[in-house]
Scaffold this active site. Structure first.
Site, PDB file in Angstrom:
ATOM      1  N   HIS A 209       0.699  -1.401  -0.121  1.00  0.00           N
ATOM      2  CA  HIS A 209      -0.150   0.050   0.522  1.00  0.00           C
ATOM      3  C   HIS A 209       0.663   1.035   0.040  1.00  0.00           C
ATOM      4  O   HIS A 209       0.544   2.955  -0.368  1.00  0.00           O
ATOM      5  CB  HIS A 209      -1.296  -0.075   1.284  1.00  0.00           C
ATOM      6  CG  HIS A 209      -2.049  -1.307   1.207  1.00  0.00           C
ATOM      7  ND1 HIS A 209      -2.121  -2.344   1.527  1.00  0.00           N
ATOM      8  CD2 HIS A 209      -3.404  -0.268   0.028  1.00  0.00           C
ATOM      9  CE1 HIS A 209      -3.030  -3.103   1.128  1.00  0.00           C
ATOM     10  NE2 HIS A 209      -3.622  -1.998   0.174  1.00  0.00           N
TER      11      HIS A 209
ATOM     12  N   GLU B 290     -11.631 -10.946  -4.618  1.00  0.00           N
ATOM     13  CA  GLU B 290      -9.651 -10.877  -4.872  1.00  0.00           C
ATOM     14  C   GLU B 290      -9.918 -11.942  -4.380  1.00  0.00           C
ATOM     15  O   GLU B 290      -8.527 -12.716  -4.156  1.00  0.00           O
ATOM     16  CB  GLU B 290     -10.038  -9.770  -3.480  1.00  0.00           C
ATOM     17  CG  GLU B 290      -9.533  -8.918  -3.479  1.00  0.00           C
ATOM     18  CD  GLU B 290      -9.764  -8.244  -2.552  1.00  0.00           C
ATOM     19  OE1 GLU B 290      -8.915  -7.466  -2.419  1.00  0.00           O
ATOM     20  OE2 GLU B 290     -11.155  -7.869  -1.549  1.00  0.00           O
TER      21      GLU B 290
ATOM     22  N   ASP C 149      -4.853  -8.221  -4.743  1.00  0.00           N
ATOM     23  CA  ASP C 149      -4.747  -9.799  -3.761  1.00  0.00           C
ATOM     24  C   ASP C 149      -4.910 -11.127  -4.659  1.00  0.00           C
ATOM     25  O   ASP C 149      -4.715 -11.626  -4.244  1.00  0.00           O
ATOM     26  CB  ASP C 149      -5.891  -9.320  -2.941  1.00  0.00           C
ATOM     27  CG  ASP C 149      -5.143  -8.912  -1.356  1.00  0.00           C
ATOM     28  OD1 ASP C 149      -4.431  -8.941  -0.490  1.00  0.00           O
ATOM     29  OD2 ASP C 149      -6.059  -7.892  -1.382  1.00  0.00           O
TER      30      ASP C 149
ATOM     31  N   CYS D 194      -9.643  -3.046 -10.281  1.00  0.00           N
ATOM     32  CA  CYS D 194      -9.445  -2.094  -9.467  1.00  0.00           C
ATOM     33  C   CYS D 194      -8.315  -2.387  -8.441  1.00  0.00           C
ATOM     34  O   CYS D 194      -7.845  -1.607  -8.234  1.00  0.00           O
ATOM     35  CB  CYS D 194     -10.066  -1.325  -8.488  1.00  0.00           C
ATOM     36  SG  CYS D 194     -10.388  -2.857  -7.523  1.00  0.00           S
TER      37      CYS D 194
HETATM   38  C1  PEP Z   1      -6.692  -5.208  -4.528  1.00  0.00           C
HETATM   39  O1  PEP Z   1      -6.569  -6.382  -3.563  1.00  0.00           O
HETATM   40  O2  PEP Z   1      -6.917  -5.252  -5.470  1.00  0.00           O
HETATM   41  C2  PEP Z   1      -7.583  -4.506  -4.171  1.00  0.00           C
HETATM   42  C3  PEP Z   1      -7.716  -3.134  -5.423  1.00  0.00           C
HETATM   43  O3  PEP Z   1      -6.766  -4.038  -2.919  1.00  0.00           O
HETATM   44  P1  PEP Z   1      -6.024  -3.610  -1.869  1.00  0.00           P
HETATM   45  O4  PEP Z   1      -4.952  -3.435  -2.821  1.00  0.00           O
HETATM   46  O5  PEP Z   1      -6.612  -2.392  -1.270  1.00  0.00           O
HETATM   47  O6  PEP Z   1      -5.746  -4.682  -1.012  1.00  0.00           O
HETATM   48 MG    MG Z   2      -6.910  -6.287  -1.090  1.00  0.00          MG
END
Ligand code: PEP
Ligand code: MG
Length: 572
Positions: free
Chosen positions: A189, A431, A455, A502
């Site tokens: 992140h 995910e 994920d 996403c």
């Molecule tokens: C993902 O897992 O692709 C996602 C967009 O969620 P995060 O990156 O916040 O886990």
């Molecule tokens: Mg995720």
């Protein structure tokens, strides 16, 4: 060593002096001293320095973070001037001829233990204050510098073992020009946030904190994934040129800011942005985002010491919905866990946090937290085009349980006479492989899917997204991943629903042509990737990309897929 190689986590070139965000060594020996009066003086001197340092930090925090957040430093100053703590330390130095470091540590430890044993949260927090203050005084006694990113007042490159999402959120964009870390991957992140903050970053270098000293001149080349330590003036000049070329390229892309995203054979897709806070909206609009495809609400819960209230959340959601003036906004409910921690929830440490008690699992159990968020969202729904999605759904039962809670809260609000939008689309993140495999069943009940590849890839390949040693397995273009993505898109379309993505793959130049060919409807990415993706898609024919995707699905390896994409498209 002058070059470090890592993972290109955020594009661009940054050149500045290094600022090591590494805790100093505070170890010392217990000693008997000769001159107690001189030792007391040394202690008082360290206290004086700590006091003026804390005063400056408090003043700065008041301006940057507000009086609320600055209050913690006020509390630290009180501890520092408390005779109940200082008196016994000086007594120890004088009567036991103990060096100041030991006298400080032994006295502080005694108070910390006393406060921690009290059955009173307020007193327990005082223990934390004493621990913090002791560290600062100890650092002055030992002549070492504590790290303090909030006090950075010149342009720097941050060098750290790792950065947590909340560390990253606190970086001052004005002064932090780039960062490099020993660990982390492209989808950790902190890397995702660096992209939305447009801070060049190279992560996973393994040795940045060993190789780089404070004040070294450092170039973070986020285009190549390289860090150059103490380059020559000629080399710096070359990097400046690369930086200028990159800026010129960005200016070209910027011309597409008000255009729709339409392929060369007239197929429209939606390019949306991922955001973490209402502040990110500016970037979405500047980069021509056609919506928000993922609002990671967990950042509302971070960098504070208690849960946000329904009212605070309502204001944030309303601000985003209004800011997007009727364009779609997909809000994801709380996805805490994995690399995103909330210290104040006091959850037990887990062996495998990414596989543990997180996201929807936590929300279905801690329903007060979930219901507060849902109420805030429902109340905000009449201010724009809200869509809600649940993270980390593994089974239909989880989706149904979460939906039932949402329905209950909606009923309650309506009974109270509160306004709630008539139609709020309800979707899920895909995910977890079980959900991708069962997408045909989910598609009958959800309004949309958003594929979370960050994920989905780590769970499919069993490769931790944060661990650079297994990053070779983190393969977005592996045919296995492409087949799962296809299953999800096809399942949505078979039920007349839409499918978005996403995860970071949605903005990846190599993946975009294949995703277009697979029929993805919405691509949600860091705002700063939107214009480049739009420029790419405008030059592609969907019909050609369908053939490319079909070939890729039947390939054996990632390398074959990458080669096929490279020979099918010309990049700009
Ligand atoms: C993902 O897992 O692709 C996602 C967009 O969620 P995060 O990156 O916040 O886990
Ligand atoms: Mg995720």
């Amino acid at each position: 060593m002058t070059f470090l190689h890592g993972i290109a986590a955020s594009n661009g070139i940054a050149i500045a002096k290094a600022y090591r965000l590494v805790e100093p060594d505070l170890s010392f020996e217990k000693m008997t001293i000769e001159d107690a009066a001189a030792e007391v003086d040394r202690f008082r001197n360290a206290m004086k320095k700590s006091k003026s340092e804390l005063g400056a930090i408090r003043d700065r925090a008041k301006v940057d973070l507000g009086a609320d957040k600055a209050a913690i430093f006020e509390a630290h100053l009180l501890v520092l001037t408390d005779p109940e703590l200082n008196g016994p330390i000086e007594d120890k130095i004088q009567s036991e001829k103990m060096n100041a470091e030991s006298a400080l540590k032994e006295t502080a430890d005694m108070f910390i233990m006393m406060f921690e044993q009290m059955d009173n949260d307020y007193m327990k927090e005082r223990a934390a204050d004493i621990r913090d203050v002791t560290k600062r005084v100890l650092a002055h006694l030992l002549g070492v510098q504590l790290v303090n990113p909030s006090m950075i007042a010149e342009e720097v490159i941050i060098v750290a073992e790792d950065l947590t999402p909340s560390d990253t959120a606190q970086l001052n964009r004005q002064f932090v020009k780039g960062f490099t870390t020993n660990i982390g991957g492209r989808t950790s992140h902190s890397a995702i946030m660096a992209r939305s903050m447009e801070i060049p970053a190279v992560v996973g270098t393994k040795t940045a904190t060993e190789a780089i000293n404070n004040g070294d001149l450092v170039v973070v080349d986020g285009l190549k994934g390289e860090v150059h330590i103490n380059p020559t003036p000629e080399q710096v000049e070359q990097y400046r040129k690369v930086h200028e070329d990159y800026e010129a390229q960005k200016a070209e892309w910027a011309k597409l800011v008000n255009e729709a995203t339409i392929s060369a054979d007239n197929h429209h897709v939606e390019l949306a942005a991922n955001i973490g806070t209402p502040k990110d909206l500016k970037g979405v609009i500047e980069n021509g985002g056609e919506g928000v495809g993922l609002y990671r609400t967990e950042f509302l819960y971070m960098g504070r010491d208690q849960l946000p209230t329904e009212e605070e959340q309502f204001e944030s959601y309303k601000a985003v919905l209004e800011g997007m003036t009727g364009k779609p906004v997909v809000v994801r409910t709380l996805d805490i866990g994995g690399d995103k921690e909330l210290p104040y929830l006091d959850l037990p440490k887990e062996m495998n946090p990414f596989l543990g008690f997180r996201a929807i699992r936590l929300c279905l159990e801690e329903q007060d937290i979930f219901r507060t968020q849902l109420r805030a969202l429902l109340r905000a729904s009449s201010y724009g085009n809200l869509k809600i999605m649940f993270p980390m759904i593994a089974t239909l039962d989880e989706f149904r349980a979460a939906k039932a809670i949402l329905e209950e809260e909606k009923q309650k609000l309506q009974t109270e006479g509160q306004k709630v939008a008539d139609k709020i689309e309800l979707g899920i993140m895909v995910e977890i492989p079980s959900t991708a495999v069962l997408a045909d069943q989910f598609a009958k009940e959800v309004d949309f899917f958003s594929i979370g590849t960050n994920d989905l890839i780590q769970y499919t390949m069993a490769a931790d997204r944060m661990n650079q040693r297994v990053s070779y397995l983190y393969q977005p273009y592996n045919p296995s991943i492409l087949r799962l993505v296809k299953m999800v898109i096809d399942a949505a379309h078979a039920e007349g629903k839409w499918a978005g993505m996403c995860g970071e793959m949605a903005g990846d130049e190599t993946a975009v042509p294949i995703l277009l060919g697979l029929g993805l409807d919405e691509f949600s990415m860091s705002a700063t990737s939107i214009l480049r993706a739009r420029s790419l898609i405008k030059n592609l024919k969907k019909s050609d990309m369908e053939m490319l995707a079909q070939k890729a699905l039947n390939m054996q390896t990632t390398t074959q897929v990458v080669d096929a994409v490279n020979s099918a498209i010309t990049r700009n």
